[in-house]
Design a protein around this motif. Sequence first.
Motif, PDB file in Angstrom:
ATOM      1  N   SER A  94       0.800  -1.467   0.307  1.00 32.07           N
ATOM      2  CA  SER A  94      -0.155  -0.224   0.189  1.00 32.07           C
ATOM      3  C   SER A  94       1.479   0.703   0.303  1.00 32.07           C
ATOM      4  N   LEU A  95       2.075   1.384   0.605  1.00 34.52           N
ATOM      5  CA  LEU A  95       2.694   2.793   0.964  1.00 34.52           C
ATOM      6  C   LEU A  95       2.996   2.229  -0.027  1.00 34.52           C
ATOM      7  N   TYR A  96       3.806   1.607  -0.998  1.00 35.90           N
ATOM      8  CA  TYR A  96       4.356   1.612  -2.034  1.00 35.90           C
ATOM      9  C   TYR A  96       3.861   2.265  -3.607  1.00 35.90           C
ATOM     10  N   ASN A  97       2.832   1.945  -3.714  1.00 35.29           N
ATOM     11  CA  ASN A  97       1.880   1.932  -4.513  1.00 35.29           C
ATOM     12  C   ASN A  97       1.557   3.377  -4.206  1.00 35.29           C
ATOM     13  N   GLY A  98       0.939   4.031  -2.944  1.00 37.68           N
ATOM     14  CA  GLY A  98       1.233   5.419  -2.313  1.00 37.68           C
ATOM     15  C   GLY A  98       2.491   6.775  -3.420  1.00 37.68           C
ATOM     16  N   LEU A  99       4.138   6.017  -2.794  1.00 33.52           N
ATOM     17  CA  LEU A  99       5.399   7.111  -3.434  1.00 33.52           C
ATOM     18  C   LEU A  99       4.324   6.429  -4.294  1.00 33.52           C
ATOM     19  N   LEU A 165      12.214   8.168  -3.158  1.00 34.46           N
ATOM     20  CA  LEU A 165      13.191   7.209  -4.108  1.00 34.46           C
ATOM     21  C   LEU A 165      13.379   5.472  -3.323  1.00 34.46           C
ATOM     22  N   ASN A 166      14.269   6.892  -2.094  1.00 36.75           N
ATOM     23  CA  ASN A 166      14.969   5.473  -1.910  1.00 36.75           C
ATOM     24  C   ASN A 166      14.254   5.121  -0.982  1.00 36.75           C
ATOM     25  N   LEU A 167      13.182   4.979  -0.337  1.00 33.25           N
ATOM     26  CA  LEU A 167      11.927   3.841   1.046  1.00 33.25           C
ATOM     27  C   LEU A 167      11.379   2.976  -0.691  1.00 33.25           C
ATOM     28  N   MET A 168      10.996   3.694  -1.991  1.00 32.42           N
ATOM     29  CA  MET A 168      10.482   2.338  -2.773  1.00 32.42           C
ATOM     30  C   MET A 168      11.922   1.095  -2.878  1.00 32.42           C
ATOM     31  N   LYS A 169      13.099   2.133  -3.060  1.00 31.67           N
ATOM     32  CA  LYS A 169      13.879   0.806  -3.236  1.00 31.67           C
ATOM     33  C   LYS A 169      13.658  -0.723  -1.997  1.00 31.67           C
ATOM     34  N   TYR A 170      13.441  -0.095  -0.600  1.00 26.06           N
ATOM     35  CA  TYR A 170      12.949  -1.152   0.071  1.00 26.06           C
ATOM     36  C   TYR A 170      11.617  -1.787   0.409  1.00 26.06           C
ATOM     37  N   LEU A 171      10.933  -0.722  -0.111  1.00 31.33           N
ATOM     38  CA  LEU A 171       9.733  -1.517  -0.310  1.00 31.33           C
ATOM     39  C   LEU A 171       8.852  -2.032  -1.973  1.00 31.33           C
ATOM     40  N   GLU A 172      10.094  -2.059  -2.959  1.00 34.59           N
ATOM     41  CA  GLU A 172       9.519  -2.948  -3.651  1.00 34.59           C
ATOM     42  C   GLU A 172       9.698  -4.688  -4.128  1.00 34.59           C
ATOM     43  N   ASN A 173       9.078  -4.942  -4.554  1.00 38.19           N
ATOM     44  CA  ASN A 173       9.268  -6.686  -4.010  1.00 38.19           C
ATOM     45  C   ASN A 173       8.684  -7.255  -2.532  1.00 38.19           C
ATOM     46  N   GLU A 174       8.398  -6.874  -1.694  1.00 35.27           N
ATOM     47  CA  GLU A 174       8.402  -6.738  -0.297  1.00 35.27           C
ATOM     48  C   GLU A 174       6.493  -6.895   0.178  1.00 35.27           C
ATOM     49  N   LEU A 182      12.095  -0.960   7.945  1.00 39.00           N
ATOM     50  CA  LEU A 182      12.242  -0.339   8.944  1.00 39.00           C
ATOM     51  C   LEU A 182      13.439  -1.065   9.361  1.00 39.00           C
ATOM     52  N   ARG A 183      13.802  -1.831   9.700  1.00 38.23           N
ATOM     53  CA  ARG A 183      14.824  -2.297  10.474  1.00 38.23           C
ATOM     54  C   ARG A 183      15.781  -2.458   9.448  1.00 38.23           C
ATOM     55  N   LYS A 184      15.169  -3.164   8.501  1.00 36.48           N
ATOM     56  CA  LYS A 184      16.479  -3.007   7.430  1.00 36.48           C
ATOM     57  C   LYS A 184      17.009  -1.884   6.900  1.00 36.48           C
ATOM     58  N   ILE A 185      16.200  -1.125   6.675  1.00 39.11           N
ATOM     59  CA  ILE A 185      16.784   0.536   6.984  1.00 39.11           C
ATOM     60  C   ILE A 185      18.044   0.672   7.655  1.00 39.11           C
ATOM     61  N   PHE A 186      17.889   0.611   9.182  1.00 32.30           N
ATOM     62  CA  PHE A 186      18.451   1.210   9.987  1.00 32.30           C
ATOM     63  C   PHE A 186      19.766   0.244   9.871  1.00 32.30           C
ATOM     64  N   SER A 187      19.425  -0.870   9.590  1.00 32.39           N
ATOM     65  CA  SER A 187      20.968  -1.920   9.697  1.00 32.39           C
ATOM     66  C   SER A 187      21.705  -1.680   8.268  1.00 32.39           C
ATOM     67  N   ASP A 188      21.341  -0.502   7.050  1.00 33.38           N
ATOM     68  CA  ASP A 188      22.666  -0.023   5.918  1.00 33.38           C
ATOM     69  C   ASP A 188      22.152   1.060   6.462  1.00 33.38           C
ATOM     70  N   GLY A 189      22.398   1.806   7.728  1.00 34.54           N
ATOM     71  CA  GLY A 189      23.219   2.677   8.464  1.00 34.54           C
ATOM     72  C   GLY A 189      22.306   4.283   8.056  1.00 34.54           C
ATOM     73  N   TYR A 190      21.046   3.901   7.892  1.00 32.04           N
ATOM     74  CA  TYR A 190      20.400   5.151   7.946  1.00 32.04           C
ATOM     75  C   TYR A 190      20.534   6.005   9.648  1.00 32.04           C
ATOM     76  N   THR A 191      19.800   6.815   9.547  1.00 27.96           N
ATOM     77  CA  THR A 191      20.103   8.342  10.272  1.00 27.96           C
ATOM     78  C   THR A 191      18.535   7.312  10.629  1.00 27.96           C
ATOM     79  N   PHE A 192      18.020   6.938  12.470  1.00 22.96           N
ATOM     80  CA  PHE A 192      16.927   7.531  12.581  1.00 22.96           C
ATOM     81  C   PHE A 192      16.413   8.356  13.879  1.00 22.96           C
TER      82      PHE A 192
END
Length: 217
Positions: A94-99, A165-174, A182-192
């Motif tokens: 749903s979020l990907y489709n919105g983005l 665009l960065n968020l869509m890359k993580y959501l694609e095919n999920e 979000l945990r995957k994004i965090f583990s890749d070094g994003y600042t939360f």
Amino acid sequence: MSISTIITAAGKNSRMRKDQISRNIELKNKLILPFKDKTVIETTIDNALSADVDECIVVLGHYANEIKEAIFDNYKDSVKFIINDPVDVGLSVSLYNGLANIDSEFALCITADQPTVSTETFNRMIKASNNSDDPYHTISILRRRKTGLLNTAEGLGMPFVAPRLNLMKYLENEDDNLNPILRKIFSDGYTFYGIKEKNKKELLNINHYDDYLVLLD
């Protein structure tokens, strides 16, 4: 920075329906239950539209006709509605489709069952993202535990501000809930960055009928 709001309103409403059946009350989607002077979803939309955003997208799925019939006339000029196809998908889809239906660089991502999150809190999230050292690798999110720089993404969900665009890359095919992503994004070094709530009710989503009653009080 340009920013759009994505409001996901596509869920199955299963927990609320179960509670309504057990209480022998009218079956009605939680998003169109009365809230203040409007409905749950209208209050969420109004709070988002009042924030420092350029547009608002509402993603529908299950019960799309019921929700749209209840609110479309009030928002046809201020909100873009899209419908998941297929309908039976996870929150990440749903979020990907919105983005995929916005052009903004950033997105304020909200679930429609969060009517108590204030415009003020949304704007603090937007400001924190905008003022970060690297907005394209920052997630500004309503805190669940700590505020400020976070050392974990455990337990986190919407609302948050993220680079589109960065968020869509993580959501694609999920096809999943958001926390594992979000945990995957965090583990890749994003600042939360955790934003403090204006009041405790901002931390409560309406999943069960008792949640609804608490937020009405």
